[in-house]
Design a protein around this motif. Structure first.
Motif, PDB file in Angstrom:
ATOM      1  N   LEU A  20       0.820  -1.207   0.000  1.00 31.40           N
ATOM      2  CA  LEU A  20       0.000   0.000   0.000  1.00 31.40           C
ATOM      3  C   LEU A  20       0.857   1.260   0.000  1.00 31.40           C
ATOM      4  N   ALA A  21       1.845   1.332   0.895  1.00 29.77           N
ATOM      5  CA  ALA A  21       2.663   2.542   1.003  1.00 29.77           C
ATOM      6  C   ALA A  21       3.431   2.805  -0.289  1.00 29.77           C
ATOM      7  N   GLU A  22       3.980   1.744  -0.876  1.00 31.35           N
ATOM      8  CA  GLU A  22       4.762   1.892  -2.100  1.00 31.35           C
ATOM      9  C   GLU A  22       3.875   2.307  -3.274  1.00 31.35           C
ATOM     10  N   ARG A  23       2.676   1.764  -3.335  1.00 32.23           N
ATOM     11  CA  ARG A  23       1.786   2.075  -4.450  1.00 32.23           C
ATOM     12  C   ARG A  23       1.226   3.488  -4.357  1.00 32.23           C
ATOM     13  N   ALA A  24       1.127   4.012  -3.141  1.00 32.44           N
ATOM     14  CA  ALA A  24       0.600   5.369  -2.970  1.00 32.44           C
ATOM     15  C   ALA A  24       1.668   6.439  -3.161  1.00 32.44           C
ATOM     16  N   GLN A  25       2.915   6.089  -2.911  1.00 28.52           N
ATOM     17  CA  GLN A  25       3.978   7.094  -2.951  1.00 28.52           C
ATOM     18  C   GLN A  25       4.104   7.717  -4.336  1.00 28.52           C
ATOM     19  N   GLY A  26       4.152   9.040  -4.373  1.00 27.90           N
ATOM     20  CA  GLY A  26       4.312   9.772  -5.622  1.00 27.90           C
ATOM     21  C   GLY A  26       3.029  10.014  -6.387  1.00 27.90           C
ATOM     22  N   ARG A  27       1.939   9.458  -5.940  1.00 24.02           N
ATOM     23  CA  ARG A  27       0.662   9.612  -6.648  1.00 24.02           C
ATOM     24  C   ARG A  27       0.007  10.940  -6.254  1.00 24.02           C
ATOM     25  N   ARG A  28      -0.661  11.541  -7.221  1.00 24.72           N
ATOM     26  CA  ARG A  28      -1.420  12.759  -6.967  1.00 24.72           C
ATOM     27  C   ARG A  28      -2.868  12.391  -6.642  1.00 24.72           C
ATOM     28  N   ILE A  29      -3.437  13.066  -5.650  1.00 23.53           N
ATOM     29  CA  ILE A  29      -4.829  12.844  -5.277  1.00 23.53           C
ATOM     30  C   ILE A  29      -5.714  13.710  -6.173  1.00 23.53           C
ATOM     31  N   LEU A  30      -6.534  13.061  -6.976  1.00 26.01           N
ATOM     32  CA  LEU A  30      -7.402  13.795  -7.893  1.00 26.01           C
ATOM     33  C   LEU A  30      -8.643  14.336  -7.197  1.00 26.01           C
ATOM     34  N   SER A  31      -9.242  13.523  -6.333  1.00 22.80           N
ATOM     35  CA  SER A  31     -10.477  13.964  -5.677  1.00 22.80           C
ATOM     36  C   SER A  31     -10.746  13.116  -4.450  1.00 22.80           C
ATOM     37  N   LEU A  32     -11.578  13.646  -3.575  1.00 21.73           N
ATOM     38  CA  LEU A  32     -12.089  12.899  -2.427  1.00 21.73           C
ATOM     39  C   LEU A  32     -13.582  12.668  -2.634  1.00 21.73           C
ATOM     40  N   GLY A  33     -13.974  11.407  -2.614  1.00 20.46           N
ATOM     41  CA  GLY A  33     -15.373  11.065  -2.771  1.00 20.46           C
ATOM     42  C   GLY A  33     -15.886  10.326  -1.556  1.00 20.46           C
ATOM     43  N   ARG A  34     -17.117   9.874  -1.644  1.00 22.40           N
ATOM     44  CA  ARG A  34     -17.732   9.116  -0.564  1.00 22.40           C
ATOM     45  C   ARG A  34     -18.751   8.155  -1.153  1.00 22.40           C
ATOM     46  N   ARG A  35     -18.757   6.935  -0.657  1.00 19.62           N
ATOM     47  CA  ARG A  35     -19.810   5.969  -0.982  1.00 19.62           C
ATOM     48  C   ARG A  35     -20.339   5.440   0.336  1.00 19.62           C
ATOM     49  N   ALA A  36     -21.617   5.707   0.622  1.00 20.20           N
ATOM     50  CA  ALA A  36     -22.195   5.372   1.910  1.00 20.20           C
ATOM     51  C   ALA A  36     -21.318   5.992   3.009  1.00 20.20           C
ATOM     52  N   LEU A  48     -13.400   7.914  -0.184  1.00 20.73           N
ATOM     53  CA  LEU A  48     -12.709   7.435  -1.375  1.00 20.73           C
ATOM     54  C   LEU A  48     -11.664   8.467  -1.782  1.00 20.73           C
ATOM     55  N   ILE A  49     -10.392   8.077  -1.715  1.00 14.27           N
ATOM     56  CA  ILE A  49      -9.281   8.948  -2.097  1.00 14.27           C
ATOM     57  C   ILE A  49      -8.824   8.489  -3.469  1.00 14.27           C
ATOM     58  N   GLU A  50      -9.190   9.227  -4.505  1.00 10.05           N
ATOM     59  CA  GLU A  50      -8.975   8.809  -5.886  1.00 10.05           C
ATOM     60  C   GLU A  50      -7.630   9.314  -6.379  1.00 10.05           C
ATOM     61  N   LEU A  51      -6.787   8.390  -6.856  1.00 13.40           N
ATOM     62  CA  LEU A  51      -5.428   8.707  -7.255  1.00 13.40           C
ATOM     63  C   LEU A  51      -5.309   8.848  -8.769  1.00 13.40           C
ATOM     64  N   ASP A  52      -4.199   9.459  -9.200  1.00 12.54           N
ATOM     65  CA  ASP A  52      -4.052   9.764 -10.621  1.00 12.54           C
ATOM     66  C   ASP A  52      -3.737   8.554 -11.493  1.00 12.54           C
ATOM     67  N   ASP A  53      -3.492   7.393 -10.910  1.00 11.61           N
ATOM     68  CA  ASP A  53      -3.278   6.191 -11.711  1.00 11.61           C
ATOM     69  C   ASP A  53      -4.535   5.341 -11.815  1.00 11.61           C
ATOM     70  N   GLY A  54      -5.674   5.864 -11.309  1.00 14.11           N
ATOM     71  CA  GLY A  54      -6.934   5.140 -11.375  1.00 14.11           C
ATOM     72  C   GLY A  54      -7.238   4.309 -10.148  1.00 14.11           C
ATOM     73  N   ALA A  55      -6.267   4.139  -9.255  1.00 14.74           N
ATOM     74  CA  ALA A  55      -6.519   3.404  -8.012  1.00 14.74           C
ATOM     75  C   ALA A  55      -7.262   4.293  -7.017  1.00 14.74           C
ATOM     76  N   THR A  56      -7.885   3.674  -6.023  1.00 13.27           N
ATOM     77  CA  THR A  56      -8.641   4.401  -5.004  1.00 13.27           C
ATOM     78  C   THR A  56      -8.278   3.865  -3.622  1.00 13.27           C
ATOM     79  N   ILE A  57      -7.854   4.753  -2.735  1.00 12.04           N
ATOM     80  CA  ILE A  57      -7.671   4.391  -1.337  1.00 12.04           C
ATOM     81  C   ILE A  57      -9.016   4.553  -0.639  1.00 12.04           C
TER      82      ILE A  57
END
Length: 296
Positions: free
Chosen positions: A41-57, A61-70
């Motif tokens: 998790l830490a390695e995959r998040a490093q260097g990524r830009r946060i595009l937006s913060l969303g919410r489901r229920a 949802l922390i949406e990253l610039d590579d299409g992944a979501t924390i």
């Protein structure tokens, strides 16, 4: 557990700090919360830009610039804290005070945004929350999201939709509304409040609000409007904290002082001219507050 308006308040408080920022480092101070952190998790998040913060229920949802979501869930005691320079903020209003004990800072986002470096810390003394990672393109198949109903804040929640879900159901109305497959993120407090606003008994059969032709009755139209209104009012007030906690803008969340029936057993029903008192009963192990005179 924080309800949807609390989580939405957290999202709105974090968004100005996190959106557009780069994760310089994701610091994990233990190996797990409720569940183990996903590998890498830490390695995959490093260097990524946060595009937006969303919410489901009730999930952030922390949406990253590579299409992944924390994905982050607050559990029972989780909260985020923002530290920038000398300032500290804890976004959101909650039923109980949130911890600032640094021993429980389990996840730290080291960010760099337009205003410079900032730290966003996830603190969770009881560790019932979790942080997970959804791979690009995998959100629809993410197990907690499968089968979730529409958001109570979205346009897809209307009386026709509820009529289709309630048709033929003998389940008590309150239990039907708490079903996350019917409405996502609608919790006990707001079901009680919405039913009071709509003047409907929590013990009514859900199917009784559907016409013989399968459409929504006037009562169901009224209930749908009440659900949307009570959630909107709570979000505007910053959540339903039972204590006065300062929000990120320095104001206080006061929706708790607007409760009409929730946690007010024995108090006078606020409906003008009613004269009855608010009652408490237990449904499926949950406290239900209602007025037997107004809600039929």
């Amino acid at each position: 557990m924080p309800e949807l308006p609390e989580v939405e308040t957290v999202r709105r408080g974090l968004a100005p700090v996190m959106e557009g920022a780069v994760i310089e480092r994701l610091q994990l101070n233990r190996s797990d919360l409720r569940f183990p952190f996903p590998p890498g998790l830490a390695e995959r998040a490093q260097g990524r830009r946060i595009l937006s913060l969303g919410r489901r229920a009730k999930y952030l949802l922390i949406e990253l610039d590579d299409g992944a979501t924390i994905v982050a869930h607050l559990g029972m005691s989780g909260s985020f804290r923002v530290e920038a320079g000398e300032g500290t903020e804890t976004p959101g209003d909650f039923h109980h005070p949130r911890s600032k004990d640094t021993r429980h800072d389990h996840v730290v986002f080291h960010l760099r945004g337009p205003a410079g470096p900032v730290r966003v810390l996830y603190n969770d003394p009881r560790r019932f929350g979790f942080v997970d990672l959804i791979a690009p393109g995998g959100r629809d198949a993410y197990p907690p999201f499968l089968g979730l109903g529409p958001e109570p804040t979205g346009n897809s929640l209307d009386a026709a939709y509820l009529a289709a879900r309630f048709a033929g159901r003998a389940q008590p109305l309150k239990s039907a509304l708490l079903d996350q497959k019917v409405i996502a993120g609608l919790g006990n407090i707001y079901v009680c409040e919405a039913l009071w606003r709509a003047q409907l008994s929590p013990a009514r059969k859900a199917g009784s609000l559907v016409t013989p032709a399968g459409g929504p009755s006037g009562e169901l139209e009224r209930l749908t409007d009440a659900i949307r209104a009570v959630i909107a009012d709570a979000i505007a007030a910053g959540g339903s904290s039972l204590k006065d906690h300062i929000r990120t803008d320095g104001s206080l969340g006061y929706f708790q002082h607007s409760f009409s029936v929730y946690d007010r057993a024995g108090a006078a029903c606020p409906t003008p001219g009613c004269g009855a008192t608010v009652l408490r009963m237990v449904q499926a192990g949950r406290s239900t507050f209602h007025c037997a005179a107004c809600q039929t």
